[in-house]
Scaffold this motif. Structure first.
Motif, PDB file in Angstrom:
ATOM      1  N   HIS A   1       0.857  -1.181   0.000  1.00 56.19           N
ATOM      2  CA  HIS A   1       0.000   0.000   0.000  1.00 56.19           C
ATOM      3  C   HIS A   1       0.894   1.232   0.000  1.00 56.19           C
ATOM      4  N   PHE A   2       0.290   2.394   0.022  1.00 58.09           N
ATOM      5  CA  PHE A   2       1.073   3.622  -0.106  1.00 58.09           C
ATOM      6  C   PHE A   2       2.159   3.727   0.966  1.00 58.09           C
ATOM      7  N   GLY A   3       1.804   3.393   2.227  1.00 61.41           N
ATOM      8  CA  GLY A   3       2.775   3.471   3.320  1.00 61.41           C
ATOM      9  C   GLY A   3       3.973   2.552   3.106  1.00 61.41           C
ATOM     10  N   SER A   4       3.707   1.354   2.568  1.00 63.62           N
ATOM     11  CA  SER A   4       4.852   0.458   2.337  1.00 63.62           C
ATOM     12  C   SER A   4       5.706   0.962   1.177  1.00 63.62           C
ATOM     13  N   LEU A   5       5.074   1.605   0.196  1.00 63.34           N
ATOM     14  CA  LEU A   5       5.860   2.161  -0.911  1.00 63.34           C
ATOM     15  C   LEU A   5       6.742   3.314  -0.420  1.00 63.34           C
ATOM     16  N   VAL A   6       6.234   4.093   0.530  1.00 58.40           N
ATOM     17  CA  VAL A   6       7.041   5.175   1.119  1.00 58.40           C
ATOM     18  C   VAL A   6       8.283   4.582   1.800  1.00 58.40           C
ATOM     19  N   ALA A   7       8.078   3.521   2.583  1.00 54.41           N
ATOM     20  CA  ALA A   7       9.209   2.894   3.280  1.00 54.41           C
ATOM     21  C   ALA A   7      10.192   2.277   2.281  1.00 54.41           C
ATOM     22  N   ALA A   8       9.646   1.635   1.244  1.00 55.57           N
ATOM     23  CA  ALA A   8      10.516   1.028   0.230  1.00 55.57           C
ATOM     24  C   ALA A   8      11.329   2.109  -0.476  1.00 55.57           C
ATOM     25  N   ALA A   9      10.637   3.161  -0.933  1.00 50.70           N
ATOM     26  CA  ALA A   9      11.322   4.207  -1.699  1.00 50.70           C
ATOM     27  C   ALA A   9      12.295   4.983  -0.822  1.00 50.70           C
ATOM     28  N   GLY A  10      11.896   5.311   0.394  1.00 48.74           N
ATOM     29  CA  GLY A  10      12.774   6.069   1.289  1.00 48.74           C
ATOM     30  C   GLY A  10      14.050   5.304   1.607  1.00 48.74           C
ATOM     31  N   SER A  11      13.906   4.007   1.910  1.00 49.62           N
ATOM     32  CA  SER A  11      15.105   3.216   2.231  1.00 49.62           C
ATOM     33  C   SER A  11      15.965   3.023   0.981  1.00 49.62           C
ATOM     34  N   TYR A  12      15.312   2.871  -0.170  1.00 47.62           N
ATOM     35  CA  TYR A  12      16.041   2.683  -1.437  1.00 47.62           C
ATOM     36  C   TYR A  12      16.828   3.945  -1.800  1.00 47.62           C
ATOM     37  N   LEU A  13      16.169   5.099  -1.668  1.00 36.98           N
ATOM     38  CA  LEU A  13      16.829   6.363  -2.024  1.00 36.98           C
ATOM     39  C   LEU A  13      18.016   6.641  -1.096  1.00 36.98           C
ATOM     40  N   GLU A  14      17.843   6.364   0.192  1.00 35.11           N
ATOM     41  CA  GLU A  14      18.956   6.544   1.123  1.00 35.11           C
ATOM     42  C   GLU A  14      20.132   5.645   0.738  1.00 35.11           C
ATOM     43  N   ALA A  15      19.832   4.374   0.491  1.00 29.05           N
ATOM     44  CA  ALA A  15      20.903   3.416   0.176  1.00 29.05           C
ATOM     45  C   ALA A  15      21.585   3.776  -1.142  1.00 29.05           C
ATOM     46  N   LYS A  16      20.782   4.019  -2.171  1.00 29.32           N
ATOM     47  CA  LYS A  16      21.364   4.215  -3.507  1.00 29.32           C
ATOM     48  C   LYS A  16      22.055   5.569  -3.632  1.00 29.32           C
ATOM     49  N   SER A  17      21.526   6.595  -2.956  1.00 29.74           N
ATOM     50  CA  SER A  17      22.170   7.907  -3.059  1.00 29.74           C
ATOM     51  C   SER A  17      23.513   7.895  -2.329  1.00 29.74           C
ATOM     52  N   ARG A  18      23.733   6.909  -1.478  1.00 28.79           N
ATOM     53  CA  ARG A  18      25.012   6.816  -0.782  1.00 28.79           C
ATOM     54  C   ARG A  18      25.863   5.664  -1.296  1.00 28.79           C
ATOM     55  N   GLY A  19      25.497   5.129  -2.465  1.00 27.47           N
ATOM     56  CA  GLY A  19      26.283   4.060  -3.064  1.00 27.47           C
ATOM     57  C   GLY A  19      26.255   2.782  -2.254  1.00 27.47           C
ATOM     58  N   GLY A  20      25.202   2.611  -1.455  1.00 29.30           N
ATOM     59  CA  GLY A  20      25.144   1.448  -0.563  1.00 29.30           C
ATOM     60  C   GLY A  20      24.312   0.310  -1.112  1.00 29.30           C
ATOM     61  N   GLU A  21      24.171  -0.712  -0.280  1.00 27.05           N
ATOM     62  CA  GLU A  21      23.365  -1.878  -0.632  1.00 27.05           C
ATOM     63  C   GLU A  21      21.946  -1.709  -0.105  1.00 27.05           C
ATOM     64  N   TRP A  22      21.008  -2.276  -0.845  1.00 31.83           N
ATOM     65  CA  TRP A  22      19.608  -2.291  -0.402  1.00 31.83           C
ATOM     66  C   TRP A  22      19.134  -3.741  -0.451  1.00 31.83           C
ATOM     67  N   ARG A  23      18.865  -4.293   0.718  1.00 32.84           N
ATOM     68  CA  ARG A  23      18.471  -5.693   0.818  1.00 32.84           C
ATOM     69  C   ARG A  23      16.958  -5.808   0.944  1.00 32.84           C
ATOM     70  N   LEU A  24      16.450  -6.936   0.531  1.00 32.99           N
ATOM     71  CA  LEU A  24      15.018  -7.190   0.639  1.00 32.99           C
ATOM     72  C   LEU A  24      14.794  -8.398   1.539  1.00 32.99           C
ATOM     73  N   ARG A  25      13.948  -8.198   2.547  1.00 34.73           N
ATOM     74  CA  ARG A  25      13.665  -9.264   3.499  1.00 34.73           C
ATOM     75  C   ARG A  25      12.157  -9.442   3.585  1.00 34.73           C
ATOM     76  N   ILE A  26      11.700 -10.664   3.540  1.00 29.83           N
ATOM     77  CA  ILE A  26      10.265 -10.933   3.647  1.00 29.83           C
ATOM     78  C   ILE A  26       9.989 -11.407   5.074  1.00 29.83           C
ATOM     79  N   ASP A  27       9.206 -10.636   5.798  1.00 32.11           N
ATOM     80  CA  ASP A  27       8.901 -10.945   7.202  1.00 32.11           C
ATOM     81  C   ASP A  27       7.703 -11.895   7.269  1.00 32.11           C
ATOM     82  N   ASP A  28       7.990 -13.153   6.961  1.00 27.86           N
ATOM     83  CA  ASP A  28       6.920 -14.152   6.816  1.00 27.86           C
ATOM     84  C   ASP A  28       6.886 -15.137   7.989  1.00 27.86           C
ATOM     85  N   LEU A  29       7.101 -14.614   9.206  1.00 28.61           N
ATOM     86  CA  LEU A  29       7.176 -15.481  10.379  1.00 28.61           C
ATOM     87  C   LEU A  29       5.812 -15.797  10.968  1.00 28.61           C
ATOM     88  N   ASP A  30       4.833 -14.966  10.662  1.00 27.11           N
ATOM     89  CA  ASP A  30       3.584 -14.984  11.409  1.00 27.11           C
ATOM     90  C   ASP A  30       2.502 -15.696  10.596  1.00 27.11           C
TER      91      ASP A  30
END
Ligand SMILES: [Zn+2]
Length: 303
Positions: A22-51
Motif C-alpha cells: 500500500h502507499f505506506g509500504s511504498l514510502v518505506a521502500a522508496a525512502g530506504s532505497y533512495l537513502e541506500a542508492k544515493s550513498r552508493g550502498g546496498e539495499w536488501r530485501l527481506r520478507i517478514d513471513d514469520l507470522d
C-alpha cells in the motif's frame, strides 16, 4: 568494483506478506532505497513471513512483482525470516542464559482487562515476572526490562531515549502460538546481517526502541534509524491495508512514485512528467535530500 565507502552502507526493506503493498509500504521502500542508492550502498530485501496467521498465500510473489514493476533493484538474494528460525532460537537461548527471559501464563484477554480505556497499548503489568501464578503453565516468553533504558539515533527526529520499563513493559519474545516475536526476529536480522541504517515508517518508532535494546543485549551492532512520516487520510487516520485509501497501481508505477516523492517533500521537478520508471530513479537518486523530509504525519493527497 565496490570501494570501502560503497560497501559501508547497508539498508533494507522488510515487508510482511499479508497483502499487496500500500502507499505506506511504498514510502518505506522508496525512502530506504533512495537513502541506500544515493550513498552508493546496498539495499536488501527481506520478507517478514514469520507470522502464519498473517501470511497470505501468494502475497510474497505479488510484492516481489510489484517492487520489480516499480523499478526497485535489490542486492543479494531475497531473505526470508521463515528460513532463519535457528538464528532466532540461538538469540532467545542467549537471552535466557543472560537471565532476561521469563515464562508468562497470561492470556491476551487477561492482559486486555488491565488495558487503558482509550485503547492505548498498555505495558505488560508484570504479573508473571517473578513467578508464574500458582497452578498455571507458561504460554509465552517475555523479556524482563526491569530498569532498562535505551537510546538510539534517528536522523530526522534526533536522539531518542526510552524508559522501557515504564513505556514498553516486558514484551514478548516467543508467542503462545510458538512463533518468534517480531521484535526478536527483526533485531536479530538487522543486527546479524549488518544493517547500518534502518529506514521505515514512524509507526515503528517504539518498535525500534525495543529492537535496539535487544541488539544491545545480544551484543549486536545497532543501526542508525530514519523514521519516515506516516501516511494518514485527511481526517488523520493512518492509511493501511484495511482502509485501502491509497492503493498503489503496479500498472502505473510512475504516478505512485511521484506521489511518494511529493509526500517525502522532495524538490518538485519539471523533468519528471512523461518520464519512465528508470528516468524517475535516475533523477530521484541524484536529487534525494533526507533533510527535506518532514517527519510529521501527513496525507498523500494534497489539500
Ligand atoms: Zn503473565
Amino acid at each position: 568494483m565496490v570501494n570501502a565507502d560503497q560497501s559501508a552502507y547497508r539498508g533494507r526493506f522488510a515487508p510482511t506478506p499479508s497483502g499487496p503493498l500500500h502507499f505506506g509500504s511504498l514510502v518505506a521502500a522508496a525512502g530506504s532505497y533512495l537513502e541506500a542508492k544515493s550513498r552508493g550502498g546496498e539495499w536488501r530485501l527481506r520478507i517478514d513471513d514469520l507470522d502464519p496467521p498473517r501470511v497470505v498465500p501468494g502475497a510474497t510473489e505479488s510484492i516481489l512483482r510489484c517492487l520489480e514493476a516499480f523499478g526497485f533493484h535489490w542486492d543479494g538474494p531475497v531473505q526470508y525470516q521463515s528460513r532463519r528460525l535457528p538464528a532466532y532460537h540461538a538469540a532467545l537461548h542467549r537471552l535466557r542464559q543472560l537471565g532476561f527471559v521469563y515464562p508468562c501464563a497470561c492470556t491476551r484477554k487477561q492482559i486486555a482487562r488491565s488495558a487503558l480505556p482509550d485503547g492505548e497499548e498498555q505495558a505488560y503489568p508484570g504479573t508473571c515476572r517473578d513467578a508464574l501464578p500458582l497452578g498455571r503453565a507458561g504460554r509465552s516468553l517475555r523479556l524482563n526490562v526491569r530498569g532498562m533504558h535505551v537510546a538510539f539515533d534517528d536522523r530526522l527526529l534526533g536522539r531518542q531515549y526510552r524508559d522501557l520499563e515504564r513505556e514498553a513493559g516486558d514484551f514478548i519474545l516467543y508467542r503462545a502460538d510458538r512463533v518468534y516475536a517480531f521484535h526478536l526476529a527483526s533485531a536479530v536480522d538487522d543486527g546479524e546481517l549488518g544493517m547500518t541504517e534502518v529506514v521505515r515508517g514512524a509507526d515503528l518508532l517504539e518498535s525500534s526502541a525495543r529492537q535496539a535494546q535487544l541488539m544491545h543485549l545480544l551484543a549486536l551492532p545497532v543501526p542508525r534509524y530514519v523514521h519516515l512520516p506516516i501516511a494518514v487520510d485527511q481526517r488523520g487516520k493512518k492509511l493501511s491495508k484495511q482502509t485501502k485509501a491509497a492503493p498503489i497501481d503496479a500498472e502505473r508505477p510512475l504516478i505512485s512514485l511521484q506521489a511518494v516523492w511529493c509526500f517525502l517533500n522532495q524538490a518538485p521537478s519539471d523533468e519528471l512528467p512523461g518520464a519512465t520508471v528508470s528516468d524517475f530513479w535516475h533523477y530521484a537518486i541524484k536529487r534525494w535530500d533526507l533533510q527535506r523530509v518532514d517527519p510529521r504525519p501527513r496525507s498523500p493527497v494534497p489539500d
